[in-house]
Write a protein that holds these residues in place. Structure first.
Motif, PDB file in Angstrom:
ATOM      1  N   SER A 151     -51.315 -73.137  22.139  1.00  0.00           N
ATOM      2  CA  SER A 151     -50.968 -74.558  22.135  1.00  0.00           C
ATOM      3  C   SER A 151     -52.213 -75.409  21.927  1.00  0.00           C
ATOM      4  CB  SER A 151     -50.269 -74.957  23.437  1.00  0.00           C
ATOM      5  OG  SER A 151     -51.099 -74.735  24.558  1.00  0.00           O
ATOM      6  N   LEU A 152     -52.007 -76.549  21.280  1.00  0.00           N
ATOM      7  CA  LEU A 152     -53.078 -77.505  21.040  1.00  0.00           C
ATOM      8  C   LEU A 152     -52.736 -78.820  21.712  1.00  0.00           C
ATOM      9  CD1 LEU A 152     -53.871 -77.023  17.233  1.00  0.00           C
ATOM     10  CD2 LEU A 152     -54.949 -75.912  19.199  1.00  0.00           C
ATOM     11  N   GLY A 153     -53.751 -79.436  22.332  1.00  0.00           N
ATOM     12  CA  GLY A 153     -53.578 -80.759  22.900  1.00  0.00           C
ATOM     13  C   GLY A 153     -53.317 -81.784  21.811  1.00  0.00           C
ATOM     14  N   PRO A 154     -52.785 -82.945  22.173  1.00  0.00           N
ATOM     15  CA  PRO A 154     -52.345 -83.912  21.162  1.00  0.00           C
ATOM     16  C   PRO A 154     -53.462 -84.605  20.404  1.00  0.00           C
ATOM     17  CG  PRO A 154     -52.013 -84.776  23.379  1.00  0.00           C
ATOM     18  CD  PRO A 154     -52.415 -83.345  23.540  1.00  0.00           C
ATOM     19  N   GLU A 155     -54.693 -84.613  20.954  1.00  0.00           N
ATOM     20  CA  GLU A 155     -55.752 -85.415  20.349  1.00  0.00           C
ATOM     21  C   GLU A 155     -56.780 -84.551  19.623  1.00  0.00           C
ATOM     22  OE1 GLU A 155     -56.685 -88.863  23.445  1.00  0.00           O
ATOM     23  OE2 GLU A 155     -56.389 -86.919  24.409  1.00  0.00           O
ATOM     24  N   LEU A 156     -57.159 -85.016  18.452  1.00  0.00           N
ATOM     25  CA  LEU A 156     -58.184 -84.367  17.645  1.00  0.00           C
ATOM     26  C   LEU A 156     -59.413 -85.267  17.642  1.00  0.00           C
ATOM     27  CD1 LEU A 156     -58.504 -81.846  15.816  1.00  0.00           C
ATOM     28  CD2 LEU A 156     -57.623 -83.226  13.933  1.00  0.00           C
ATOM     29  N   LEU A 210     -49.890 -94.348  23.903  1.00  0.00           N
ATOM     30  CA  LEU A 210     -50.004 -92.895  23.866  1.00  0.00           C
ATOM     31  C   LEU A 210     -49.356 -92.233  25.071  1.00  0.00           C
ATOM     32  CD1 LEU A 210     -53.631 -92.332  22.510  1.00  0.00           C
ATOM     33  CD2 LEU A 210     -51.473 -92.338  21.247  1.00  0.00           C
ATOM     34  N   ASP A 211     -49.518 -92.824  26.257  1.00  0.00           N
ATOM     35  CA  ASP A 211     -48.902 -92.239  27.451  1.00  0.00           C
ATOM     36  C   ASP A 211     -47.386 -92.207  27.317  1.00  0.00           C
ATOM     37  OD1 ASP A 211     -51.282 -91.712  28.878  1.00  0.00           O
ATOM     38  OD2 ASP A 211     -51.411 -93.797  29.513  1.00  0.00           O
ATOM     39  N   ALA A 212     -46.821 -93.277  26.764  1.00  0.00           N
ATOM     40  CA  ALA A 212     -45.369 -93.329  26.583  1.00  0.00           C
ATOM     41  C   ALA A 212     -44.918 -92.301  25.551  1.00  0.00           C
ATOM     42  CB  ALA A 212     -44.947 -94.738  26.156  1.00  0.00           C
ATOM     43  N   GLU A 213     -45.696 -92.133  24.495  1.00  0.00           N
ATOM     44  CA  GLU A 213     -45.340 -91.151  23.470  1.00  0.00           C
ATOM     45  C   GLU A 213     -45.396 -89.731  24.035  1.00  0.00           C
ATOM     46  OE1 GLU A 213     -44.161 -91.799  20.555  1.00  0.00           O
ATOM     47  OE2 GLU A 213     -44.575 -93.957  20.437  1.00  0.00           O
ATOM     48  N   LEU A 214     -46.414 -89.453  24.856  1.00  0.00           N
ATOM     49  CA  LEU A 214     -46.522 -88.128  25.465  1.00  0.00           C
ATOM     50  C   LEU A 214     -45.327 -87.877  26.385  1.00  0.00           C
ATOM     51  CD1 LEU A 214     -48.279 -85.555  25.846  1.00  0.00           C
ATOM     52  CD2 LEU A 214     -49.326 -86.710  27.807  1.00  0.00           C
ATOM     53  N   ALA A 215     -44.976 -88.871  27.192  1.00  0.00           N
ATOM     54  CA  ALA A 215     -43.843 -88.731  28.112  1.00  0.00           C
ATOM     55  C   ALA A 215     -42.534 -88.546  27.356  1.00  0.00           C
ATOM     56  CB  ALA A 215     -43.766 -89.951  29.027  1.00  0.00           C
ATOM     57  N   ALA A 216     -42.422 -89.170  26.188  1.00  0.00           N
ATOM     58  CA  ALA A 216     -41.198 -89.082  25.395  1.00  0.00           C
ATOM     59  C   ALA A 216     -41.105 -87.779  24.597  1.00  0.00           C
ATOM     60  CB  ALA A 216     -41.102 -90.275  24.450  1.00  0.00           C
ATOM     61  N   GLY A 217     -42.201 -87.028  24.539  1.00  0.00           N
ATOM     62  CA  GLY A 217     -42.192 -85.755  23.816  1.00  0.00           C
ATOM     63  C   GLY A 217     -42.265 -85.890  22.311  1.00  0.00           C
ATOM     64  N   THR A 218     -42.796 -87.007  21.822  1.00  0.00           N
ATOM     65  CA  THR A 218     -42.859 -87.220  20.372  1.00  0.00           C
ATOM     66  C   THR A 218     -44.161 -86.743  19.751  1.00  0.00           C
ATOM     67  OG1 THR A 218     -43.758 -89.449  20.639  1.00  0.00           O
ATOM     68  CG2 THR A 218     -41.351 -89.238  20.550  1.00  0.00           C
ATOM     69  N   LEU A 219     -45.176 -86.427  20.586  1.00  0.00           N
ATOM     70  CA  LEU A 219     -46.464 -86.021  20.038  1.00  0.00           C
ATOM     71  C   LEU A 219     -46.445 -84.544  19.658  1.00  0.00           C
ATOM     72  CD1 LEU A 219     -48.938 -87.901  22.400  1.00  0.00           C
ATOM     73  CD2 LEU A 219     -48.067 -88.603  20.155  1.00  0.00           C
ATOM     74  N   MET A 220     -46.964 -84.258  18.494  1.00  0.00           N
ATOM     75  CA  MET A 220     -47.001 -82.919  17.922  1.00  0.00           C
ATOM     76  C   MET A 220     -48.404 -82.328  18.064  1.00  0.00           C
ATOM     77  SD  MET A 220     -45.253 -84.056  14.330  1.00  0.00           S
ATOM     78  CE  MET A 220     -45.366 -82.397  13.648  1.00  0.00           C
ATOM     79  N   PRO A 221     -48.582 -81.060  17.668  1.00  0.00           N
ATOM     80  CA  PRO A 221     -49.964 -80.588  17.509  1.00  0.00           C
ATOM     81  C   PRO A 221     -50.683 -81.515  16.525  1.00  0.00           C
ATOM     82  CG  PRO A 221     -48.430 -78.759  17.309  1.00  0.00           C
ATOM     83  CD  PRO A 221     -47.600 -80.012  17.325  1.00  0.00           C
ATOM     84  N   PRO A 222     -51.969 -81.752  16.686  1.00  0.00           N
ATOM     85  CA  PRO A 222     -52.663 -82.719  15.843  1.00  0.00           C
ATOM     86  C   PRO A 222     -52.946 -82.213  14.435  1.00  0.00           C
ATOM     87  CG  PRO A 222     -54.195 -81.727  17.360  1.00  0.00           C
ATOM     88  CD  PRO A 222     -52.844 -81.202  17.738  1.00  0.00           C
TER      89      PRO A 222
END
Length: 330
Positions: free
Chosen positions: A216-221, A63-75
């Motif tokens: 804005s919404l954080g990545p985790e639901l 998850l940390d790598a995905e966040l750094a890569a900018g691939t995570l969307m609104p949940p």
């Protein structure tokens, strides 16, 4: 640890749903959207945990790598943004009246209680009714549709005409309306409700204008029963340094209204129970940098973090280009 759901879009545009629990994260097989997963759970009469298990477990995810890569969307999102409704309630947290009262006090005689304080105190007295009952209704506002939904890391734009762009760190409830019109809470996420506090301060009747902004919404639901006490931090970074920082509290133990009461007063309206619609409802905050005299600038980065969420929500402040509107007479 609480079960969390996330959405990812890779560099090629392919979407996937991620489930995370106990430090582990994996792809949920067979679904591309949390919307579809929730719809499947409703149709099959399962809870989300069982629906995730039935889908099967795919590859592990960092998850940390995905966040750094900018691939995570609104949940959460909707294939038609017009069918995602953003709304909110204010003056819902213990202590939240103080900041609002500071903003509005100049508009009322010193010896008179402001409307904001009256509404807050009514919520303290009647915002947590017994199970099965409906208590005092809260302040309520419309924020926009899914076109204003911003994901983690993306710029949070204020309109060209805005007088201010200020953070509001809080929790948001995410709901899917079932085929029979029943609202189903999918979960809660970190949120920056983002408002124009200068406009609101000028006249509290302009609250409606001040709230028609992106959010804005954080990545985790967070799925399931949320914790009663959530403690986090809200900060503003300027030039990489911390300009302002303050703790914030949420969860029912820190609120003057129960979630059930806020939900009851939102979904009592028939138009908010249209099958297939998504609702993102912001539950309010007691922490604002504006109340401490902070004036934000384009390029400032808003950062919100709180356990049990494991990832922060960060968004840089941007200003949209002017977009003049020419109303034509037919």
């Amino acid at each position: 640890m609480t079960l969390r759901l996330l959405q990812r879009r890779d560099a090629a545009g392919a979407r996937s749903v991620i489930a995370a629990q106990d430090g582990d994260a994996w792809i949920v097989e067979g679904v591309e959207r949390v919307y579809d997963l929730a719809g499947r759970a409703i149709a099959e009469g399962r809870d989300l945990s069982a629906a995730i298990a039935a889908c099967g477990r795919g590859a592990s995810v960092d998850l940390d790598a995905e966040l750094a890569a900018g691939t995570l969307m609104p949940p959460i999102d909707h294939v038609d943004p017009a069918h995602l409704v953003m709304t909110g309630t204010g003056l819902t947290h213990l202590g939240s009246a103080d900041g609002r009262d500071k903003m509005h006090r100049a508009a009322a005689a010193a010896e008179h209680q402001t409307d904001s304080m009256r509404m807050f105190l009514e919520g303290v007295e009647g915002g947590k009714p017994a199970p099965g009952q409906i208590g005092q209704q809260p302040e309520w506002f419309y924020k926009g549709d899914g076109s204003g939904l911003v994901g983690p890391g993306a710029p949070l734009p204020m309109p060209a005409f805005a007088q201010d762009g200020g953070e509001e760190p809080e929790l948001a409830g995410v709901y899917l309306i079932g085929p029979d019109g029943t609202p189903h809470r999918i979960g809660l996420c970190l949120a920056n409700e983002f408002s124009d506090h200068v406009t609101e301060r000028h006249n509290y009747l302009w609250l409606a204008h001040s709230k028609l902004r992106a959010a804005s919404l954080g990545p985790e639901l967070l799925v399931g029963t949320p914790p009663d006490h959530i403690e986090g931090a809200s900060r503003i970074l300027r030039g990489g340094a911390t300009l302002w920082e303050k703790p914030f509290l949420s969860g029912e133990a820190n609120m003057s209204h129960s979630l059930a009461n806020l939900e009851a007063h939102h979904f009592k309206y028939d138009l908010f129970r249209r099958p297939g619609d998504v609702h993102v409802h912001f539950f309010g905050t007691a922490t604002l940098s504006f109340s401490d005299g902070v004036k934000t600038e384009v390029g400032d980065v808003f950062e919100i973090e709180a356990a049990p969420f494991t990832l922060p929500l960060r968004n840089p402040l941007a200003r949209a280009e002017p977009a003049p509107v020419d109303v034509k007479v037919l």
